[in-house]
Motif scaffolding. Structure first.
Motif, PDB file in Angstrom:
ATOM      1  N   TYR A 189       0.839  -1.209   0.000  1.00 21.48           N
ATOM      2  CA  TYR A 189       0.000   0.000   0.000  1.00 21.48           C
ATOM      3  C   TYR A 189       0.875   1.260   0.000  1.00 21.48           C
ATOM      4  CZ  TYR A 189      -3.087   3.485   2.328  1.00 21.48           C
ATOM      5  OH  TYR A 189      -3.790   4.599   2.704  1.00 21.48           O
TER       6      TYR A 189
ATOM      7  N   ASP B  75      -9.621   0.876   4.816  1.00 23.95           N
ATOM      8  CA  ASP B  75      -9.555   0.199   3.519  1.00 23.95           C
ATOM      9  C   ASP B  75     -10.922  -0.176   2.956  1.00 23.95           C
ATOM     10  OD1 ASP B  75      -6.814   0.350   3.852  1.00 23.95           O
ATOM     11  OD2 ASP B  75      -6.647  -1.681   4.656  1.00 23.95           O
TER      12      ASP B  75
ATOM     13  N   HIS C 211      -5.706   0.162   9.059  1.00 18.46           N
ATOM     14  CA  HIS C 211      -6.090  -0.928   8.166  1.00 18.46           C
ATOM     15  C   HIS C 211      -7.055  -1.904   8.814  1.00 18.46           C
ATOM     16  CE1 HIS C 211      -3.207   0.288   5.086  1.00 18.46           C
ATOM     17  NE2 HIS C 211      -2.403   0.587   6.087  1.00 18.46           N
TER      18      HIS C 211
END
Length: 374
Positions: A22, A147, A111
């Motif tokens: 990412y 996310d 996340h």
């Protein structure tokens, strides 16, 4: 408005984790966005000129000599003043949960909350890091990125903050993950003693929340002709509390219906996906769940747990199962392997859903968050 961004790149290393991937995808794209005037890269108190150098294993050459270490230690106060000044005039993005003191008002990406939901799956050092710095980072942050929408709602509730201060920006599979012909993948698969469409695949760390133990139980319950035709390949790191699962895979390996491949090189992994007859991901807690998206992008039918964000992320293209109901799990796995009608539909739906996600979209929507804060 032109944006001046500092992107933290401490997750970049030669073997990229999900967060490392990412960070790397953002690092490549942000400098080329129209709204972004400049991007600087920061890592553990140092400014990084070229983040690509962090992806190269430099071994002992990375170590500083004694003079360099002495100079760094005794110039720390000056560097702190300089860094604070730079950070005040830029927007800091911590893509790995944390903001430094100078990043006040910046953006963090959270996340998932596995550190709090499943602390037993994390090393003690990481638990201590979160205890000391995570809440401070949340308090400093002007906005939080997650996310997916499921994680967005979970994070806002867990932190007791206004949901308007949290934005979901989905991840994506690399373009390396796409359908391939049998001829294209056969040489790579042969090195693993595999045939195209001759195995099922699970890419996952072996730890309790991933429910690999339940997957093994279900696979063992398949009719012998089915499990022998499609042995299960498991690839990924060995996490905490995995000894019993490893022992089970060793036993299944001797019987021929499962194999643990450990880590697979990045160059081989897309081909391993593309050659699978089925991809299975029974994890009951994820912040996004990138492996099912990689499998869908590869044109492979997918089975996932009906839990956490996986139904959202797979968008109706995957078969949903309850891993704890091992008997039903086994029945659904057999269907996913032998039902040609479902398999054809799952491939088509999976490709359509995976195409919604892209790293360009991720970078674009991340910049939109920056604009909200600025």
């Amino acid at each position: 408005m032109s944006l001046r961004i500092i992107l933290s790149v401490e997750a970049l290393e030669p073997r990229l984790s999900g967060i490392g991937r990412y960070s790397w995808e953002l690092a490549q794209r942000l400098p080329h966005m129209d709204e972004v005037e400049a991007v600087r890269f920061y890592r553990n108190g140092e400014w990084i000129v070229d983040p690509a150098t962090l992806l190269v294993d430099q071994g002992s050459g990375k170590r500083r000599n004694i003079v360099q270490r002495w100079l760094r230690k005794h110039s720390k106060w000056a560097r702190n003043l300089r860094d604070a000044s730079i950070m005040r005039s830029n927007l800091f993005h911590g893509p790995n949960y944390f903001l430094p003191p100078g990043g006040e008002g910046g953006v963090i990406t959270v996340h998932d909350l596995s550190i709090f939901r499943y602390p037993e799956t994390h090393p003690v050092e990481r638990l201590r890091q979160f205890e000391r710095y995570f809440r401070l980072s949340v308090e400093r942050a002007g906005h939080i990125i997650t996310d997916c929408e499921t994680t967005r709602a979970e994070v806002a509730d867990f932190l007791s903050i206004d949901p308007a201060l949290v934005t979901a920006v989905p991840l994506a599979a690399s373009p390396d993950f796409h359908p391939r012909t049998n001829d294209a993948i056969a040489p790579t698969l042969a090195r693993y003693d595999l045939q195209p469409q001759g195995y099922a695949l699970c890419v996952s760390t072996v730890e309790p929340r991933k429910r690999i133990a339940e997957l093994l139980c279900a696979w063992e319950k398949l009719p012998p002709a089915v499990r022998n035709r499609w042995p299960l390949m498991v690839t990924g790191g060995a996490g905490w509390l995995s000894d019993a699962v490893q022992a089970r895979m060793e036993k299944g390996g001797r019987e021929g219906w499962v194999r643990y491949l450990g880590f697979v090189p990045d160059a081989d992994l897309p081909l391993l996906y593309a050659g699978a007859a089925l991809f299975v991901y029974p994890s009951v807690y994820e912040g996004f769940g990138l492996p099912p998206v990689e499998a869908m992008a590869s044109g492979v039918p997918v089975v996932v747990a009906n839990a956490s964000c996986l139904p959202e992320v797979t968008g109706g293209a995957a078969m949903l199962v309850a891993p704890e109901d091992v008997d039903d799990f086994a029945r659904r796995l057999e269907q996913a392997l032998v039902d040609d009608g479902w398999r054809a539909q799952a491939r088509a739906d999976g490709l359509r859903v995976a195409a919604r996600y892209s790293w360009d979209r991720c970078a674009r929507e991340t910049v939109e968050v920056y604009r909200k804060v600025r």
